[in-house]
Write a protein that holds these residues in place. Sequence first.
Motif, short mmCIF file in Angstrom:
data_model
loop_
_atom_site.label_atom_id
_atom_site.label_comp_id
_atom_site.label_asym_id
_atom_site.label_seq_id
_atom_site.Cartn_x
_atom_site.Cartn_y
_atom_site.Cartn_z
N GLY A 30 5.79 7.34 2.55
CA GLY A 30 5.34 6.08 3.10
C GLY A 30 5.19 6.37 4.78
N ILE A 31 5.68 7.42 5.43
CA ILE A 31 5.50 7.56 6.84
C ILE A 31 4.08 7.90 7.27
CG2 ILE A 31 6.27 9.82 6.64
CD1 ILE A 31 7.55 9.39 9.61
N TRP A 32 3.58 8.71 6.23
CA TRP A 32 2.27 9.25 6.53
C TRP A 32 1.23 8.38 6.28
CZ3 TRP A 32 2.82 13.48 9.35
CH2 TRP A 32 3.54 14.16 9.17
N ALA A 69 -6.58 4.03 -5.24
CA ALA A 69 -7.51 3.81 -4.05
C ALA A 69 -7.92 2.30 -4.18
CB ALA A 69 -8.85 4.62 -4.59
N ALA A 70 -8.14 1.76 -5.09
CA ALA A 70 -8.42 0.16 -4.92
C ALA A 70 -7.52 -0.39 -4.16
CB ALA A 70 -8.56 -0.48 -6.52
N VAL A 71 -6.06 0.00 -4.33
CA VAL A 71 -5.12 -0.84 -3.61
C VAL A 71 -5.33 -0.66 -2.32
CG1 VAL A 71 -2.65 -0.88 -3.10
CG2 VAL A 71 -3.43 -1.12 -5.41
N ILE A 88 0.77 -1.17 0.09
CA ILE A 88 -0.01 0.00 -0.16
C ILE A 88 0.82 1.22 -0.14
CG2 ILE A 88 -1.93 1.29 1.32
CD1 ILE A 88 -2.76 -1.24 2.62
N GLY A 89 1.80 1.39 1.05
CA GLY A 89 2.71 2.15 0.95
C GLY A 89 3.52 2.94 -0.42
N ARG A 136 -1.34 -11.73 -2.36
CA ARG A 136 -2.18 -10.59 -2.87
C ARG A 136 -1.43 -9.26 -2.90
NH1 ARG A 136 -3.64 -13.38 1.22
NH2 ARG A 136 -5.62 -14.55 1.38
N TYR A 137 -0.32 -9.36 -2.31
CA TYR A 137 0.69 -7.89 -2.41
C TYR A 137 1.94 -8.42 -2.76
CZ TYR A 137 -3.52 -5.93 -0.28
OH TYR A 137 -4.58 -5.58 -0.07
N GLY A 138 2.76 -7.56 -3.30
CA GLY A 138 4.33 -7.56 -3.47
C GLY A 138 4.53 -7.95 -4.88
#
Length: 443
Positions: free
Chosen positions: A179-181, A353-355, A167-168, A262-264
């Motif tokens: 990414g921190i936010w 946004a979907a992510v 996501i980040g 699902r990710y990566g």
Amino acid sequence: MIEWINEYVFGVGVPVALVAVGLFFSLRVGFCCLAHPVRMLRGMLAPTAGGTSPVRALTLALAGTLGVGNLVGVASAIYYGGPGAVFWMWASALVAMSLKYAEVVLAVAHRRADGAGGHRGGAMYYIVDCFSRLGLGGVGRALAAVFAALCVIDGISMGCVIQTNAIGGVFEGICGIPGIWTGLVLCVLTAILMLGGSARIMRATDILVPVMTGGFMLLSIAVLVLRADQIPRALQSIFASAFDFRTVLGGVGGFAIARALRYGTMRGLVSNEAGCGTAPIAHACANTDHPAKQGFWGIFEVFADTIVLCSMTALVILVSYDKVAVYGDNSIMMTVRAYTEVLGQGAGYFLCAAVLFFGFATVVCWGHYALEALSYLTKNKGVRLGFIILFSIGAAVGTLVAPTVLWGIADLAIGAMTLLNLGVLVLLQGEVRKWTLDYFKRS
């Protein structure tokens, strides 16, 4: 050592076991279910009075299975296996339907009352009951505890840190948000939902799952309507190359990635949600009067994830494949480009946004799975609170660091969970068949 086990033990053993046990249950009960679609539908839509509805339990399970893998896994399957890989994704899904049905049936049949008018269950409980019947109660309790511990580990690693890392990365790459936010926001939201317990998590997935699936389907339909003239060519390419040996490997592997990774990026996570024993935790809380009825929703879960959403993604990619294949080494960008090629750059922000929706739904769902597994291990409220804090911090950390080591731990945990769960499913196969025949006799 972990990488060696993942590559040579689980890398071979888990896929083979999944296919073998899936085919076994397809022959044992799967075709029996598919032969009676009307009676299946009647059981799924039967009214329930109070408690957690079967549909709400389904949305929680879907939150764990739907994800960016629907974007990444399909693109990589097509790139590495050719268009015919899509056909074998469909075939693999049929096998997975029987597995999901079997473990959901057992989860409902062996669930426990939670003391508040609801239920809790999962692989831990039918593992205990299975070995108790064999006179090996101590072994069953030990194996159930191992499964629960692995589920907690996998919840933190694959279910949280690895997910929020994706996501980040997407938000920083597409929107330029550090990414921190993103991590701080995810940390706070995760803590709020998990502190509210299962009821709050399920209310969140009630919103997230319809929003993310509905929005993604509308976007996909828009592309396919605008490129309708290319759909026959895309379908022809799928069936024309389906029996090339290279596409068989690509399709089966791509299905595994779309379900479990699902990710990566493209890694060797050689497992999928069906068969690993996690989704039954969600289905077990449903207010249903027969295990087979909720088992049918397990079949629908696989159908919605793979046959519907993954197929849409595949067709969107294939109708523009000549223009997006150059992004093959970056699967998420291949998918994004397939949408923006037709709908313009605005589609890229929608996919961003979907992510977020896909990813956060998966995070909170795996948080629920891990909490249920932890509750099996201990009733200590302090331990539960400590885990929620750790899990929420992990959501933030995941957006800042590459979880390289955690990938190996996640692979190891889910591989061991899957082999343990599959072994117990085989031991309890007679019970799955009994509940199936019982339902169809009554209906």
